[in-house]
Scaffold this active site. Structure first.
Site, PDB file in Angstrom:
ATOM      1  N   SER A 182       0.860  -1.217  -0.091  1.00  0.00           N
ATOM      2  CA  SER A 182      -0.006   0.038   0.134  1.00  0.00           C
ATOM      3  C   SER A 182       0.948   1.497   0.079  1.00  0.00           C
ATOM      4  O   SER A 182       0.348   2.237  -0.426  1.00  0.00           O
ATOM      5  CB  SER A 182      -0.823   0.053   1.054  1.00  0.00           C
ATOM      6  OG  SER A 182      -0.244  -0.237   2.546  1.00  0.00           O
ATOM      7  N   HIS A 210      -5.600  -3.742  -2.797  1.00  0.00           N
ATOM      8  CA  HIS A 210      -5.210  -2.774  -3.546  1.00  0.00           C
ATOM      9  C   HIS A 210      -5.109  -3.388  -5.055  1.00  0.00           C
ATOM     10  O   HIS A 210      -4.853  -2.620  -5.868  1.00  0.00           O
ATOM     11  CB  HIS A 210      -3.945  -2.075  -3.422  1.00  0.00           C
ATOM     12  CG  HIS A 210      -3.942  -1.062  -2.060  1.00  0.00           C
ATOM     13  ND1 HIS A 210      -4.390   0.072  -2.006  1.00  0.00           N
ATOM     14  CD2 HIS A 210      -3.578  -1.604  -0.812  1.00  0.00           C
ATOM     15  CE1 HIS A 210      -4.485   0.605  -0.576  1.00  0.00           C
ATOM     16  NE2 HIS A 210      -3.790  -0.493   0.021  1.00  0.00           N
ATOM     17  N   LYS A 242     -11.843   0.301  -1.545  1.00  0.00           N
ATOM     18  CA  LYS A 242     -11.063   0.732  -2.516  1.00  0.00           C
ATOM     19  C   LYS A 242     -11.432   0.718  -3.695  1.00  0.00           C
ATOM     20  O   LYS A 242     -12.522   1.706  -4.243  1.00  0.00           O
ATOM     21  CB  LYS A 242      -9.860   0.215  -2.271  1.00  0.00           C
ATOM     22  CG  LYS A 242      -9.163   0.813  -0.913  1.00  0.00           C
ATOM     23  CD  LYS A 242      -8.035  -0.263  -0.192  1.00  0.00           C
ATOM     24  CE  LYS A 242      -7.699   0.423   1.224  1.00  0.00           C
ATOM     25  NZ  LYS A 242      -7.414  -0.536   1.917  1.00  0.00           N
TER      26      LYS A 242
HETATM   27  C1  LIG Z   1      -7.056  -0.444   3.695  1.00  0.00           C
HETATM   28  C2  LIG Z   1      -6.282  -1.843   3.582  1.00  0.00           C
HETATM   29  C3  LIG Z   1      -6.817  -2.806   4.891  1.00  0.00           C
HETATM   30  C4  LIG Z   1      -7.996  -2.281   5.641  1.00  0.00           C
HETATM   31  O1  LIG Z   1      -9.266  -2.437   5.001  1.00  0.00           O
HETATM   32  P1  LIG Z   1     -10.422  -1.528   5.782  1.00  0.00           P
HETATM   33  O2  LIG Z   1     -11.545  -2.166   4.942  1.00  0.00           O
HETATM   34  O3  LIG Z   1     -10.323  -0.139   5.309  1.00  0.00           O
HETATM   35  O4  LIG Z   1     -10.378  -1.898   7.252  1.00  0.00           O
HETATM   36  C5  LIG Z   1      -6.419  -3.989   4.955  1.00  0.00           C
HETATM   37  N1  LIG Z   1      -5.237  -4.387   4.293  1.00  0.00           N
HETATM   38  C6  LIG Z   1      -4.720  -3.238   3.319  1.00  0.00           C
HETATM   39  C7  LIG Z   1      -3.510  -3.987   2.781  1.00  0.00           C
HETATM   40  C8  LIG Z   1      -5.153  -2.253   3.191  1.00  0.00           C
HETATM   41  O5  LIG Z   1      -4.718  -1.363   2.184  1.00  0.00           O
END
Ligand SMILES: *Cc1c(COP(=O)(O)O)cnc(C)c1O
Length: 394
Positions: A182, A210, A242
């Site tokens: 990320s 992602h 996302k």
């Molecule tokens: C954003 C993210 C999460 C958390 O997901 P949420 O639904 O925002 O709690 C978990 N793992 C990764 C790699 C992320 O980028």
């Protein structure tokens, strides 16, 4: 003053003095390439809304339709009477999309990761984590009580060494990785990780927050991008906040995996189900994302990524080896990253500075993310502003 207030006051003052203070800014319109943030109109290059779906008309409509059908709140956990048709239909569609027997919805990705590690690993097991995995995976590894080994980022030799040390020991072995990292935007070496998992009788767990929607055929994610059969990665986690543009998360895998999460996953059992209308909106997002409009959006996004990389290289900025919409600009010191972020803000661009401990010392950066909602002109304008900063104008 009570001692609680005093202790907190001191901790907060220290935080501020370290230059690590953070606070939310208020967005008064919608997620999108142009936003009103604390009353100022800005062009945002920081969201994870990669396909520009968060405020898409079809998703808004679907959410309203879902509210008409199911009301607003789920009112109970999934195992009580909070599991609605919209949840069920979405879980089936996500299973099909990921090529797996079943999928299970969670309220957030953070909770999905807590559940997966807690169910698959305990005190007598070993969890091998890429050092740069998302905080939620790191926390889940700690919380599950297993022995945790963190291997150097994407370094399969280092991982192989760690796995060899655990050879002959009892207990399960989990290899846990982000699909797309990320903060760097690079991809995990999934083929090599899958081979290592077979060789060492380990289970490979991929958090593809992602990757889904962005990579692979029809947005099927990082596993598909590498051409790996689903069974090479027995556990995948996707987040819906996302590229899907909504909220929540899912885990996909075998029927047994999902059944185990339902029976033993406390972050699944002891929480209210996500609003069913949201699941209905996510189904609309999935249908859009895996169809022609999704392809068009992914193509457009790819041209923006290429345009940004070429332009940034042209002005001598230091990029990372990323082919995804996460395009960090390395600046080194936290002060420099903050100064650039501030100067961009003054020019009408919202680009966050990411500093240690989120990223390693000496690699403070701007985390630029691109979205299919943006136009080529947006990218060009950001590049023009970055060129001014690179030339010492502030
Ligand atoms: C954003 C993210 C999460 C958390 O997901 P949420 O639904 O925002 O709690 C978990 N793992 C990764 C790699 C992320 O980028």
């Amino acid at each position: 003053m009570s001692s609680l207030e005093q202790v907190l006051g001191e901790r907060l003052a220290r935080r501020r003095a370290q230059g690590l203070w953070r606070e939310p800014q208020v967005v008064s319109d919608v997620q999108g390439p142009r936003q009103t943030v604390d009353g100022q109109s800005l062009r945002a290059f920081c969201a994870n809304d990669y396909l520009g779906l968060a405020s898409h008309p079809l998703l808004r409509e679907a959410l309203v339709e879902g509210v008409h059908r199911h009301g607003v709140g789920a009112g109970a956990a999934h195992l009580v009477n909070g599991h609605f048709t919209a949840h069920e239909v979405l879980e089936r569609a996500l299973a099909e999309f990921t090529g797996r027997e079943r999928a299970l919805l969670f309220s957030t990705g953070y909770m999905a990761n807590l559940a997966v590690l807690a169910v698959l690993a305990g005190r007598h097991d070993r969890v091998f984590q890429d050092r740069w995995n998302h905080a939620s995976l790191i926390d889940a590894g700690q919380a599950c009580g297993a022995r945790v080994f963190r291997y150097r980022h994407a370094d399969t030799d280092h991982l192989a060494e760690r796995l060899a040390q655990a050879e002959g020991q009892s207990g399960a072995r989990l290899i846990v990785t982000d699909g797309v990292f990320s903060m760097d935007g690079d991809l995990a070496p999934l083929r090599d990780l899958a081979d290592l998992a077979v060789r060492h009788d380990a289970w490979l767990v991929v958090d593809d927050a992602h990757g889904f929607g962005v990579l692979g055929r029809s947005g099927r994610g990082t596993v598909d991008h590498f051409g790996l059969a689903p069974n090479r990665v027995p556990v995948v986690i996707g987040t819906l906040g996302k590229a899907f543009g909504t909220a929540g998360a899912f885990v996909a895998g075998s029927s047994r995996l999902i059944e185990a999460l339902i029976q033993f996953g406390r972050p699944y059992v002891y929480t209210t189900a996500q609003p069913p209308a949201l699941a209905h909106a996510t189904l609309a997002a999935l249908n859009l994302l895996r169809g022609e409009e999704g392809d068009r959006r992914r193509d457009h996004l790819a041209t923006l990524v290429a345009r940004f990389r070429a332009g940034a290289a042209g002005i001598g900025l230091s990029l990372m080896p990323s082919e995804t919409p996460i395009q960090p600009v390395l600046l080194g010191s936290p002060e420099r990253a903050l100064a650039w972020s501030g100067a961009l803000r003054a020019r009408g661009f919202l680009v966050p500075a990411i500093r240690p401990p989120t990223v390693p010392e000496g690699t403070a950066r701007l985390r630029v993310t691109l979205s299919a909602g943006q136009a080529p002109q947006d990218v060009d304008d950001l590049l023009a502003a970055l060129a001014q900063l690179q030339n010492g104008v502030d």
